[in-house]
Motif scaffolding. Sequence first.
Motif, short mmCIF file in Angstrom:
data_model
loop_
_atom_site.label_atom_id
_atom_site.label_comp_id
_atom_site.label_asym_id
_atom_site.label_seq_id
_atom_site.Cartn_x
_atom_site.Cartn_y
_atom_site.Cartn_z
N ASP A 1 52.15 -14.22 -26.82
CA ASP A 1 51.03 -13.46 -26.26
C ASP A 1 50.94 -12.14 -27.01
O ASP A 1 51.40 -11.10 -26.55
CB ASP A 1 51.25 -13.23 -24.76
N TYR A 2 50.30 -12.20 -28.20
CA TYR A 2 50.35 -11.03 -29.08
C TYR A 2 49.53 -9.86 -28.57
O TYR A 2 49.78 -8.71 -28.93
CB TYR A 2 49.92 -11.41 -30.51
N ILE B 1 59.47 -11.02 -32.78
CA ILE B 1 60.50 -9.98 -32.69
C ILE B 1 59.82 -8.63 -32.53
O ILE B 1 58.99 -8.25 -33.35
CB ILE B 1 61.40 -10.00 -33.95
N ASP B 2 60.17 -7.91 -31.48
CA ASP B 2 59.68 -6.55 -31.32
C ASP B 2 60.67 -5.64 -32.03
O ASP B 2 61.53 -5.00 -31.42
CB ASP B 2 59.58 -6.21 -29.83
N TYR B 3 60.53 -5.59 -33.36
CA TYR B 3 61.59 -4.96 -34.16
C TYR B 3 61.62 -3.45 -34.03
O TYR B 3 62.67 -2.82 -34.25
CB TYR B 3 61.47 -5.38 -35.63
N TRP C 1 55.51 -4.44 -28.06
CA TRP C 1 54.52 -5.41 -28.53
C TRP C 1 55.18 -6.37 -29.52
O TRP C 1 55.91 -5.92 -30.42
CB TRP C 1 53.34 -4.69 -29.19
N PRO C 2 54.92 -7.67 -29.38
CA PRO C 2 55.60 -8.64 -30.26
C PRO C 2 55.08 -8.61 -31.69
O PRO C 2 53.88 -8.70 -31.94
CB PRO C 2 55.29 -9.99 -29.59
N ASN D 1 52.66 -5.53 -35.15
CA ASN D 1 51.58 -5.58 -34.18
C ASN D 1 50.99 -4.17 -33.98
O ASN D 1 51.70 -3.26 -33.53
CB ASN D 1 52.12 -6.13 -32.86
N ASN D 2 49.73 -4.03 -34.31
CA ASN D 2 49.07 -2.72 -34.20
C ASN D 2 48.55 -2.41 -32.80
O ASN D 2 47.93 -1.38 -32.58
CB ASN D 2 47.91 -2.63 -35.20
N ARG D 3 48.77 -3.33 -31.86
CA ARG D 3 48.41 -3.16 -30.44
C ARG D 3 46.91 -3.18 -30.20
O ARG D 3 46.45 -2.83 -29.11
CB ARG D 3 49.00 -1.86 -29.87
#
Length: 576
Positions: free
Chosen positions: A193-194, A271-273, A278-279, A295-297
């Motif tokens: 769920d990006y 991975i939420d590195y 956010w993934p 992920n730029n949200r």
Amino acid sequence: MTFHRFLLSHRMLAITLMICSGILLATLRNAPATPAASPTASSAGDIHFVDITRQAGISFVHNTGAFGKRFLPETMGAGCAFIDYDNDGNPDILLINGADFPGHKSRRTTLKLYHNNGNGTFTDVTSKAGLDVEMYGMGVAVGDYDNDGWDDIYITGLGEARLFHNEHGHFKDVTAAAGVDNTGFGSSAAWVDYDRDGKLDLFVANYVKWTEKDDQYCALDGRHKSYCTPEAYKGDSCRLFHNLGNGRFEDVTQKAGIYDPTSKSMGVAAIDYDRDGWPDLAVTNDTERNKLYHNNRNGTFTEQGVQAGIAFSEDGIARGAMGIDAMDFDHSGFPSLAIGNFSNQMLGLYHNEGNRFFIDIAPSSSVGRASLLSLSFGLFFFDYDLDGREDIFVADGHIEPDINRIQPQVAYAELPLVFHNESNQKFQETGKALGFTHTFVARGAAHADIDNDGAPDILLTNNGGPAYLFHNVGGSRNNAIRIRTVGTRSNKDGIGAEVHVNSAAGENWQTVHSGSSYLSQSELTLTFGLGQGTEATSVEITWPSGQHDTLRNLKANSTYTIEEGGKVLAARAFKR
């Protein structure tokens, strides 16, 4: 492809391999030694993985479709998955099969679904479940995309893909209606769920542009055709499908910034590195640089693989990267990455330094030494002895049956590797001590607790060979708790939920995730080893919706089904 050009491939050029091996071995010899403590009861000793395939009722042989032409796809499959398709609490087994090539049909082979009977045996329910489907399958991802409480299946393949909707234990092909067909050479996939809207989206990795018509000629000896490396073919882009919420998806690959036709992708891990909630998506590429999509949200991603340090090996080479998994294996608070690579390249163990940058610590550890000659496909983090530290399983097998003639130190069938986590970023290889003494041409690998004793078991596929089921005997002598998440505002599976468990063994955390490994899917339920601890003093869950729940004093040795909002829906005691 000419013989001369083929020899220039970094994979097969013997001189290059010898030089690289020499450099790597010299590096390893000069690296600080890892203490070679003898296996203890917790690391190996009284723990064994026992092959129970036959007595469990699993009878499956992967069909590569090979008929003497040595087509590239023959070397790459196939995947496997654990899925509780009928919601009885027991993980069932799904095996992905290939097929004969058009014009060379001699048999019909299909997917296989085995129902877990709850007593150590499985029953073939493929036809009954509506999965008696013939396709040249590759990978699989499991997730409840429509939030109806029943997990669905997405299967990648050669020139096609299939989405099967789970209608209370029977599957219906809804690929066309959903708009998620993938006509490339599909490999791994993952539900994620990006955009955190409560609906699972679908990420699909593609390998290379290949058709039978465009198949290239390669030779190890200049006379007999061998399997080509991916350098002989053009790359292809991964694809991202956004869930619209009405049973349909929108292809947002370009809009989201994912499109990249140079990719030759094999594995994907959410991975939420950077720990922003956010993934992100880490993608392995075979002879091309690995990608890390931040992920730029706002529905878009920015590729940061080079900046993050995972694109290449430490000496700047794009390796033959296959499987991948993410885990905070050293309890640093940040998730790291393990990546399986080609032979003579060693495993990648990219430690997250906490500043959006990773350092590959494999060359200075036993992980590098033990994996140097292996070609590693499926891999995953799991705590096989339930001591509270995440170990690593690696499925190995070469792609070229004749590789030993060219590189005597490299074998076609290889031993699996298991790395026991000794803490402080140190690992000990314990595969043989655990009973893995047989070689495989392994590809897919997944884990699940098949018999409800709390200890993870292993499913392994072979290219052109049988699938194997290994039971963990002795791992359950330590205590554990297992957490199954059920979303309400978040997606029903709770994919993306971050679960923190505090106990006498310390703090451990994992993220519920689809995908990872290679073409495969482990169970969605999370297992937390507690050592000799008798309870989890607290379990904290941060859901994709932002909801934060805390539960206290959960007794050990049960699987807890926890609904978003902090309600315990069920507590199922282990069988011990």
